[in-house]
Design a protein around this motif. Structure first.
Motif, mmCIF file in Angstrom:
data_model
loop_
_atom_site.group_PDB
_atom_site.id
_atom_site.type_symbol
_atom_site.label_atom_id
_atom_site.label_comp_id
_atom_site.label_asym_id
_atom_site.label_seq_id
_atom_site.Cartn_x
_atom_site.Cartn_y
_atom_site.Cartn_z
ATOM 1 N N ARG A 36 21.479 -40.604 43.737
ATOM 2 C CA ARG A 36 21.942 -39.804 42.583
ATOM 3 C C ARG A 36 22.992 -38.787 43.021
ATOM 4 O O ARG A 36 23.977 -38.569 42.311
ATOM 5 N N ALA A 37 22.811 -38.182 44.182
ATOM 6 C CA ALA A 37 23.813 -37.234 44.693
ATOM 7 C C ALA A 37 25.127 -37.962 44.955
ATOM 8 O O ALA A 37 26.204 -37.473 44.587
ATOM 9 N N GLU A 44 27.947 -34.131 50.566
ATOM 10 C CA GLU A 44 27.125 -33.389 51.528
ATOM 11 C C GLU A 44 25.641 -33.511 51.192
ATOM 12 O O GLU A 44 24.812 -33.743 52.069
ATOM 13 N N GLU A 45 25.322 -33.367 49.926
ATOM 14 C CA GLU A 45 23.934 -33.521 49.477
ATOM 15 C C GLU A 45 23.443 -34.942 49.759
ATOM 16 O O GLU A 45 22.316 -35.144 50.214
ATOM 17 N N PHE A 46 24.284 -35.944 49.483
ATOM 18 C CA PHE A 46 23.916 -37.313 49.784
ATOM 19 C C PHE A 46 23.590 -37.454 51.270
ATOM 20 O O PHE A 46 22.549 -37.996 51.635
ATOM 21 N N GLY A 47 24.480 -37.003 52.136
ATOM 22 C CA GLY A 47 24.294 -37.156 53.577
ATOM 23 C C GLY A 47 23.000 -36.533 54.063
ATOM 24 O O GLY A 47 22.266 -37.139 54.851
ATOM 25 N N ARG A 48 22.708 -35.343 53.567
ATOM 26 C CA ARG A 48 21.478 -34.645 53.968
ATOM 27 C C ARG A 48 20.244 -35.423 53.508
ATOM 28 O O ARG A 48 19.332 -35.689 54.284
ATOM 29 N N ARG A 49 20.240 -35.805 52.253
ATOM 30 C CA ARG A 49 19.067 -36.490 51.705
ATOM 31 C C ARG A 49 18.888 -37.895 52.292
ATOM 32 O O ARG A 49 17.764 -38.319 52.558
ATOM 33 N N TYR A 50 19.990 -38.604 52.500
ATOM 34 C CA TYR A 50 19.857 -39.951 53.033
ATOM 35 C C TYR A 50 19.355 -39.921 54.477
ATOM 36 O O TYR A 50 18.495 -40.729 54.855
ATOM 37 N N ALA A 51 19.842 -38.983 55.260
ATOM 38 C CA ALA A 51 19.344 -38.835 56.633
ATOM 39 C C ALA A 51 17.850 -38.499 56.615
ATOM 40 O O ALA A 51 17.070 -39.037 57.418
ATOM 41 N N GLU A 52 17.445 -37.641 55.699
ATOM 42 C CA GLU A 52 16.030 -37.280 55.558
ATOM 43 C C GLU A 52 15.199 -38.509 55.179
ATOM 44 O O GLU A 52 14.104 -38.715 55.707
ATOM 45 N N ALA A 53 15.721 -39.327 54.281
ATOM 46 C CA ALA A 53 15.009 -40.537 53.864
ATOM 47 C C ALA A 53 14.840 -41.495 55.035
ATOM 48 O O ALA A 53 13.742 -42.029 55.257
ATOM 49 N N LEU A 54 15.910 -41.728 55.779
ATOM 50 C CA LEU A 54 15.828 -42.645 56.922
ATOM 51 C C LEU A 54 14.835 -42.132 57.957
ATOM 52 O O LEU A 54 14.051 -42.916 58.516
ATOM 53 N N ASP A 55 14.838 -40.831 58.199
ATOM 54 C CA ASP A 55 13.863 -40.245 59.121
ATOM 55 C C ASP A 55 12.438 -40.434 58.605
ATOM 56 O O ASP A 55 11.518 -40.719 59.371
ATOM 57 N N LEU A 85 24.601 -47.349 47.478
ATOM 58 C CA LEU A 85 24.960 -46.404 48.540
ATOM 59 C C LEU A 85 26.462 -46.440 48.794
ATOM 60 O O LEU A 85 27.132 -47.406 48.425
ATOM 61 N N PRO A 86 26.996 -45.423 49.487
ATOM 62 C CA PRO A 86 28.401 -45.504 49.903
ATOM 63 C C PRO A 86 28.602 -46.766 50.748
ATOM 64 O O PRO A 86 27.695 -47.196 51.475
ATOM 65 N N ALA A 87 29.769 -47.350 50.652
ATOM 66 C CA ALA A 87 30.056 -48.623 51.323
ATOM 67 C C ALA A 87 29.684 -48.596 52.803
ATOM 68 O O ALA A 87 29.144 -49.574 53.324
ATOM 69 N N LYS A 88 29.945 -47.484 53.473
ATOM 70 C CA LYS A 88 29.678 -47.425 54.920
ATOM 71 C C LYS A 88 28.185 -47.447 55.263
ATOM 72 O O LYS A 88 27.815 -47.698 56.397
ATOM 73 N N GLU A 89 27.318 -47.215 54.284
ATOM 74 C CA GLU A 89 25.862 -47.189 54.516
ATOM 75 C C GLU A 89 25.172 -48.484 54.106
ATOM 76 O O GLU A 89 24.016 -48.709 54.455
#
Length: 179
Positions: A36-37, A44-55, A85-89
């Protein structure tokens, strides 16, 4: 979604024996929030949340008990959200989905005929789609053929037939979440 997050936090305290499954659900909710972010242009919000999800998914997978649902939750979450997700992810997310569906196949494949339709359909659809999205053409074809044999006259069959008759359509359509 907020209520679900609150419930997960409560259950983490009340059901420590289900910690792995609950951490996976928490990571799934965080993945949704990350998507959603991203869709709102909040990189920035996406990056933080996605890293948290993967962890969170990684932490859930490492736990030795209360983890019987982790592969299904992780694979299913990625199957639902990877294309958003963003293409790179995307490639990494589909790889995670494939790894988890493969684990599920090892656990449940021998009893496929005994599984409820939803489990059977989502297992085969997830395997097929994640194999296709990760460039595993041979495996995708094998699982697609299995879908067309096992899931005749179900809601999974029409899209599986489309993928079989028009392989190019697989890149822009999905097989999962049909039940």
């Amino acid at each position: 979604m907020s209520k679900a997050e609150q419930n997960i936090e409560i259950l983490l305290k009340e059901r420590p024996d289900q910690r792995a499954n609950l951490l996976a659900w928490k990571a799934g909710v965080t993945t949704y929030r990350a998507v959603r972010a991203h869709e709102s242009g909040q990189a920035e919000e996406f990056g933080r949340r996605y890293a948290e999800a993967l962890d969170g998914f990684a932490a859930a997978a490492k736990l030795g008990t209360g983890n019987e649902g982790v592969a299904a939750i992780t694979g299913g979450t990625m199957a639902v959200f990877a294309d958003r997700l963003p293409a790179k992810e995307r490639a990494g997310a589909w790889s995670i989905a494939y790894d988890n569906y493969s684990l599920l196949w090892k656990q449940q494949g021998a009893a496929l005929d005994k599984l409820p339709l939803h489990h059977k359909g989502e297992l085969l659809a997830g395997l097929t789609q994640s194999a296709q999205r990760t460039g595993r053409s041979e495996q995708a074809s094998q699982y697609l053929d299995k879908m067309l044999t096992v899931l005749v006259d179900t809601q999974y069959e029409p899209m599986a037939r489309q993928w079989k008759s028009d392989p190019a359509s697989a890149a822009t359509t999905n097989l999962t979440c049909k039940n």
